[in-house]
Design a protein around this motif. Sequence first.
Motif, PDB file in Angstrom:
ATOM      1  N   ASP A   6     127.225   5.213  65.628  1.00  0.00           N
ATOM      2  CA  ASP A   6     128.038   4.121  66.127  1.00  0.00           C
ATOM      3  C   ASP A   6     127.284   2.803  65.965  1.00  0.00           C
ATOM      4  O   ASP A   6     126.321   2.539  66.660  1.00  0.00           O
ATOM      5  CB  ASP A   6     128.343   4.380  67.611  1.00  0.00           C
ATOM      6  CG  ASP A   6     129.543   3.592  68.056  1.00  0.00           C
ATOM      7  OD1 ASP A   6     130.307   3.113  67.188  1.00  0.00           O
ATOM      8  OD2 ASP A   6     129.723   3.437  69.279  1.00  0.00           O
ATOM      9  N   HIS A   7     127.722   1.992  65.008  1.00  0.00           N
ATOM     10  CA  HIS A   7     127.048   0.723  64.761  1.00  0.00           C
ATOM     11  C   HIS A   7     127.898  -0.447  65.231  1.00  0.00           C
ATOM     12  O   HIS A   7     129.112  -0.344  65.325  1.00  0.00           O
ATOM     13  CB  HIS A   7     126.782   0.549  63.262  1.00  0.00           C
ATOM     14  CG  HIS A   7     125.901   1.601  62.691  1.00  0.00           C
ATOM     15  ND1 HIS A   7     124.611   1.794  63.092  1.00  0.00           N
ATOM     16  CD2 HIS A   7     126.128   2.520  61.734  1.00  0.00           C
ATOM     17  CE1 HIS A   7     124.090   2.788  62.399  1.00  0.00           C
ATOM     18  NE2 HIS A   7     124.987   3.253  61.575  1.00  0.00           N
ATOM     19  N   ASN A   8     127.218  -1.556  65.468  1.00  0.00           N
ATOM     20  CA  ASN A   8     127.944  -2.787  65.797  1.00  0.00           C
ATOM     21  C   ASN A   8     128.870  -3.193  64.661  1.00  0.00           C
ATOM     22  O   ASN A   8     129.988  -3.625  64.870  1.00  0.00           O
ATOM     23  CB  ASN A   8     126.959  -3.937  66.061  1.00  0.00           C
ATOM     24  CG  ASN A   8     126.183  -3.727  67.344  1.00  0.00           C
ATOM     25  OD1 ASN A   8     126.621  -2.990  68.227  1.00  0.00           O
ATOM     26  ND2 ASN A   8     125.045  -4.375  67.447  1.00  0.00           N
ATOM     27  N   VAL A   9     128.326  -3.085  63.459  1.00  0.00           N
ATOM     28  CA  VAL A   9     129.105  -3.446  62.285  1.00  0.00           C
ATOM     29  C   VAL A   9     129.323  -2.193  61.456  1.00  0.00           C
ATOM     30  O   VAL A   9     128.414  -1.395  61.277  1.00  0.00           O
ATOM     31  CB  VAL A   9     128.359  -4.512  61.445  1.00  0.00           C
ATOM     32  CG1 VAL A   9     129.247  -5.004  60.321  1.00  0.00           C
ATOM     33  CG2 VAL A   9     127.910  -5.658  62.326  1.00  0.00           C
ATOM     34  N   LEU A  15     128.049  -2.721  53.449  1.00  0.00           N
ATOM     35  CA  LEU A  15     127.879  -2.486  52.014  1.00  0.00           C
ATOM     36  C   LEU A  15     128.621  -3.536  51.189  1.00  0.00           C
ATOM     37  O   LEU A  15     128.214  -3.862  50.074  1.00  0.00           O
ATOM     38  CB  LEU A  15     128.351  -1.079  51.645  1.00  0.00           C
ATOM     39  CG  LEU A  15     127.449   0.019  52.218  1.00  0.00           C
ATOM     40  CD1 LEU A  15     128.027   1.399  51.958  1.00  0.00           C
ATOM     41  CD2 LEU A  15     126.043  -0.076  51.648  1.00  0.00           C
ATOM     42  N   GLU A  16     129.686  -4.075  51.752  1.00  0.00           N
ATOM     43  CA  GLU A  16     130.379  -5.162  51.071  1.00  0.00           C
ATOM     44  C   GLU A  16     129.523  -6.412  51.038  1.00  0.00           C
ATOM     45  O   GLU A  16     129.530  -7.171  50.082  1.00  0.00           O
ATOM     46  CB  GLU A  16     131.682  -5.486  51.807  1.00  0.00           C
ATOM     47  CG  GLU A  16     132.889  -4.774  51.239  1.00  0.00           C
ATOM     48  CD  GLU A  16     134.118  -4.996  52.105  1.00  0.00           C
ATOM     49  OE1 GLU A  16     134.285  -6.120  52.612  1.00  0.00           O
ATOM     50  OE2 GLU A  16     134.877  -4.031  52.284  1.00  0.00           O
ATOM     51  N   ARG A  17     128.791  -6.621  52.103  1.00  0.00           N
ATOM     52  CA  ARG A  17     128.018  -7.857  52.235  1.00  0.00           C
ATOM     53  C   ARG A  17     126.620  -7.750  51.650  1.00  0.00           C
ATOM     54  O   ARG A  17     125.926  -8.748  51.510  1.00  0.00           O
ATOM     55  CB  ARG A  17     127.871  -8.227  53.713  1.00  0.00           C
ATOM     56  CG  ARG A  17     129.179  -8.629  54.352  1.00  0.00           C
ATOM     57  CD  ARG A  17     128.874  -9.248  55.684  1.00  0.00           C
ATOM     58  NE  ARG A  17     129.953  -9.010  56.641  1.00  0.00           N
ATOM     59  CZ  ARG A  17     129.779  -9.102  57.959  1.00  0.00           C
ATOM     60  NH1 ARG A  17     128.604  -9.381  58.450  1.00  0.00           N
ATOM     61  NH2 ARG A  17     130.778  -8.900  58.772  1.00  0.00           N
ATOM     62  N   ALA A  29     122.716 -15.621  60.926  1.00  0.00           N
ATOM     63  CA  ALA A  29     123.249 -14.673  61.901  1.00  0.00           C
ATOM     64  C   ALA A  29     123.720 -13.403  61.212  1.00  0.00           C
ATOM     65  O   ALA A  29     123.445 -12.295  61.667  1.00  0.00           O
ATOM     66  CB  ALA A  29     124.396 -15.304  62.672  1.00  0.00           C
ATOM     67  N   THR A  30     124.418 -13.576  60.111  1.00  0.00           N
ATOM     68  CA  THR A  30     124.935 -12.427  59.380  1.00  0.00           C
ATOM     69  C   THR A  30     123.794 -11.640  58.762  1.00  0.00           C
ATOM     70  O   THR A  30     123.807 -10.407  58.736  1.00  0.00           O
ATOM     71  CB  THR A  30     125.892 -12.900  58.267  1.00  0.00           C
ATOM     72  OG1 THR A  30     126.758 -13.877  58.802  1.00  0.00           O
ATOM     73  CG2 THR A  30     126.689 -11.743  57.720  1.00  0.00           C
ATOM     74  N   LEU A  38     120.581  -2.075  58.577  1.00  0.00           N
ATOM     75  CA  LEU A  38     119.814  -1.333  57.579  1.00  0.00           C
ATOM     76  C   LEU A  38     118.646  -0.596  58.215  1.00  0.00           C
ATOM     77  O   LEU A  38     118.235   0.465  57.754  1.00  0.00           O
ATOM     78  CB  LEU A  38     119.308  -2.290  56.494  1.00  0.00           C
ATOM     79  CG  LEU A  38     120.392  -2.874  55.573  1.00  0.00           C
ATOM     80  CD1 LEU A  38     119.780  -3.878  54.613  1.00  0.00           C
ATOM     81  CD2 LEU A  38     121.122  -1.783  54.816  1.00  0.00           C
ATOM     82  N   GLU A  39     118.138  -1.158  59.306  1.00  0.00           N
ATOM     83  CA  GLU A  39     117.017  -0.515  59.978  1.00  0.00           C
ATOM     84  C   GLU A  39     117.433   0.782  60.664  1.00  0.00           C
ATOM     85  O   GLU A  39     116.651   1.718  60.785  1.00  0.00           O
ATOM     86  CB  GLU A  39     116.410  -1.474  61.015  1.00  0.00           C
ATOM     87  CG  GLU A  39     115.382  -2.394  60.399  1.00  0.00           C
ATOM     88  CD  GLU A  39     114.950  -3.481  61.377  1.00  0.00           C
ATOM     89  OE1 GLU A  39     115.127  -3.307  62.591  1.00  0.00           O
ATOM     90  OE2 GLU A  39     114.435  -4.503  60.900  1.00  0.00           O
ATOM     91  N   GLU A  40     118.672   0.823  61.119  1.00  0.00           N
ATOM     92  CA  GLU A  40     119.087   2.017  61.874  1.00  0.00           C
ATOM     93  C   GLU A  40     120.007   2.932  61.077  1.00  0.00           C
ATOM     94  O   GLU A  40     120.435   3.972  61.573  1.00  0.00           O
ATOM     95  CB  GLU A  40     119.769   1.594  63.179  1.00  0.00           C
ATOM     96  CG  GLU A  40     121.019   0.768  62.978  1.00  0.00           C
ATOM     97  CD  GLU A  40     121.540   0.203  64.306  1.00  0.00           C
ATOM     98  OE1 GLU A  40     122.747   0.136  64.469  1.00  0.00           O
ATOM     99  OE2 GLU A  40     120.701  -0.155  65.164  1.00  0.00           O
TER     100      GLU A  40
END
Length: 95
Positions: A6-9, A15-17, A29-30, A38-40
């Motif tokens: 479960d991620h915030n984003v 992967l799009e960004r 911020a983004t 990516l860290e988690e």
Amino acid sequence: MSCGEDHNVDCSEILERVYVFIDNELEDATTDEIRQHLEECAPCLDQYDIERCVKKLVHRSCGDEHAPDALRQRILLRLTEIRIETSTTTIISTD
Ligand SMILES: [Zn+2]
Ligand SMILES: [Zn+2]
């Protein structure tokens, strides 16, 4: 694609960004959001590394980030092969 966590984003959003992230064209911020994700999230990091490798290799081969598509494809293919060879211990999530 999802790793089941479960991620915030959402992974797909990351992967799009990630391409823009590599180009350093995102707001701070983004960028933080993506870096944290990516860290988690191993699957996304994996994807990100591939793209980064391609960029680096293309840059080294041509001295130009805008490499011909054919070269980019060849490097991507090679990286995929390497990944298959080295990913036997990686857990691949099925969605
Ligand atoms: Zn993810
Ligand atoms: Zn994840």
